[in-house]
Design a protein around this motif. Sequence first.
Motif, PDB file in Angstrom:
ATOM      1  N   GLY A  85      21.893 -54.170  56.044  1.00  0.00           N
ATOM      2  CA  GLY A  85      22.228 -55.539  55.705  1.00  0.00           C
ATOM      3  C   GLY A  85      20.965 -56.697  56.036  1.00  0.00           C
ATOM      4  O   GLY A  85      21.258 -57.905  56.041  1.00  0.00           O
ATOM      5  N   VAL A  86      19.686 -56.071  55.628  1.00  0.00           N
ATOM      6  CA  VAL A  86      18.612 -57.068  55.756  1.00  0.00           C
ATOM      7  C   VAL A  86      18.177 -57.336  54.385  1.00  0.00           C
ATOM      8  O   VAL A  86      17.868 -56.573  53.609  1.00  0.00           O
ATOM      9  CB  VAL A  86      17.421 -56.241  56.530  1.00  0.00           C
ATOM     10  CG1 VAL A  86      16.334 -57.287  56.722  1.00  0.00           C
ATOM     11  CG2 VAL A  86      17.882 -55.918  58.127  1.00  0.00           C
TER      12      VAL A  86
ATOM     13  N   TYR B 236       8.220 -59.234  53.372  1.00  0.00           N
ATOM     14  CA  TYR B 236       8.915 -60.167  54.148  1.00  0.00           C
ATOM     15  C   TYR B 236      10.297 -59.971  54.178  1.00  0.00           C
ATOM     16  O   TYR B 236      11.111 -59.664  53.441  1.00  0.00           O
ATOM     17  CB  TYR B 236       8.668 -61.733  53.859  1.00  0.00           C
ATOM     18  CG  TYR B 236       7.373 -62.386  54.130  1.00  0.00           C
ATOM     19  CD1 TYR B 236       6.553 -61.901  55.156  1.00  0.00           C
ATOM     20  CD2 TYR B 236       6.664 -63.295  53.355  1.00  0.00           C
ATOM     21  CE1 TYR B 236       5.218 -62.454  55.509  1.00  0.00           C
ATOM     22  CE2 TYR B 236       5.490 -63.798  53.591  1.00  0.00           C
ATOM     23  CZ  TYR B 236       4.714 -63.181  54.642  1.00  0.00           C
ATOM     24  OH  TYR B 236       3.519 -64.151  54.828  1.00  0.00           O
ATOM     25  N   CYS B 237      10.872 -60.194  55.617  1.00  0.00           N
ATOM     26  CA  CYS B 237      12.076 -60.147  55.913  1.00  0.00           C
ATOM     27  C   CYS B 237      12.379 -60.871  57.082  1.00  0.00           C
ATOM     28  O   CYS B 237      11.554 -61.290  57.868  1.00  0.00           O
ATOM     29  CB  CYS B 237      12.765 -58.482  55.828  1.00  0.00           C
ATOM     30  SG  CYS B 237      12.036 -57.685  57.426  1.00  0.00           S
ATOM     31  N   LEU B 238      13.759 -60.992  57.768  1.00  0.00           N
ATOM     32  CA  LEU B 238      13.993 -61.661  58.980  1.00  0.00           C
ATOM     33  C   LEU B 238      14.672 -60.890  60.024  1.00  0.00           C
ATOM     34  O   LEU B 238      15.475 -60.027  59.435  1.00  0.00           O
ATOM     35  CB  LEU B 238      14.915 -62.953  58.354  1.00  0.00           C
ATOM     36  CG  LEU B 238      14.291 -64.141  57.641  1.00  0.00           C
ATOM     37  CD1 LEU B 238      15.498 -65.001  57.310  1.00  0.00           C
ATOM     38  CD2 LEU B 238      13.032 -64.759  58.205  1.00  0.00           C
ATOM     39  N   ASP B 239      14.396 -61.170  61.016  1.00  0.00           N
ATOM     40  CA  ASP B 239      15.035 -60.438  62.197  1.00  0.00           C
ATOM     41  C   ASP B 239      16.465 -61.184  62.425  1.00  0.00           C
ATOM     42  O   ASP B 239      16.429 -62.081  61.881  1.00  0.00           O
ATOM     43  CB  ASP B 239      14.230 -60.365  63.381  1.00  0.00           C
ATOM     44  CG  ASP B 239      14.148 -61.544  64.329  1.00  0.00           C
ATOM     45  OD1 ASP B 239      14.788 -62.642  64.065  1.00  0.00           O
ATOM     46  OD2 ASP B 239      13.205 -61.209  65.145  1.00  0.00           O
ATOM     47  N   PRO B 240      17.408 -60.561  63.326  1.00  0.00           N
ATOM     48  CA  PRO B 240      18.629 -61.201  63.400  1.00  0.00           C
ATOM     49  C   PRO B 240      18.492 -62.635  63.951  1.00  0.00           C
ATOM     50  O   PRO B 240      19.412 -63.556  63.765  1.00  0.00           O
ATOM     51  CB  PRO B 240      19.458 -60.470  64.408  1.00  0.00           C
ATOM     52  CG  PRO B 240      18.824 -59.086  64.360  1.00  0.00           C
ATOM     53  CD  PRO B 240      17.320 -59.387  63.894  1.00  0.00           C
ATOM     54  N   ASP B 241      17.379 -63.004  64.726  1.00  0.00           N
ATOM     55  CA  ASP B 241      17.265 -64.403  65.062  1.00  0.00           C
ATOM     56  C   ASP B 241      16.618 -65.171  63.894  1.00  0.00           C
ATOM     57  O   ASP B 241      16.331 -66.768  64.682  1.00  0.00           O
ATOM     58  CB  ASP B 241      16.623 -64.429  66.598  1.00  0.00           C
ATOM     59  CG  ASP B 241      17.419 -63.737  67.458  1.00  0.00           C
ATOM     60  OD1 ASP B 241      18.549 -64.231  67.707  1.00  0.00           O
ATOM     61  OD2 ASP B 241      16.821 -62.932  67.922  1.00  0.00           O
TER      62      ASP B 241
END
Length: 138
Positions: A100-101, A120-125
Amino acid sequence: MRNFTIQHIDHIVLRVKDMERSLAFYTSVLGCELRKRRDDLGMLHLGTGVSMIDLVDVEGPLGRPGGPAADKQRRNVDHFCLRIEPFDEAAILAHLASNGVEAEKAQVRYGAQGQGPSIYCLDPDGNQIELKGPAQEP
């Protein structure tokens, strides 16, 4: 199943108000080495052993989109970078998507070991993470 392992932190990027003051601190006080100057981006790359600290001028092309300089309510770290092995773009993107990322396609970027592919990706925060493969050139 994850198909890569983290080797080390490649670099961190700090947004700073005064580039020369920060450069003096990191080189004179902490002993970092100025490796590369990117005046066109308002960025300095400082060597820290096998890793790097990048300084970005908050008023420069890369710093302005992040808003005003950091204070107690605003973050100061743009992203952190993890050096991974192996770097198989399709497998990494599939792994992230299966969890789900969302991530962007790989681009060649400069890091502690030179130019190489990264995603590049984002963490849950919402913290931005760069997953970096091996350098293509030193």
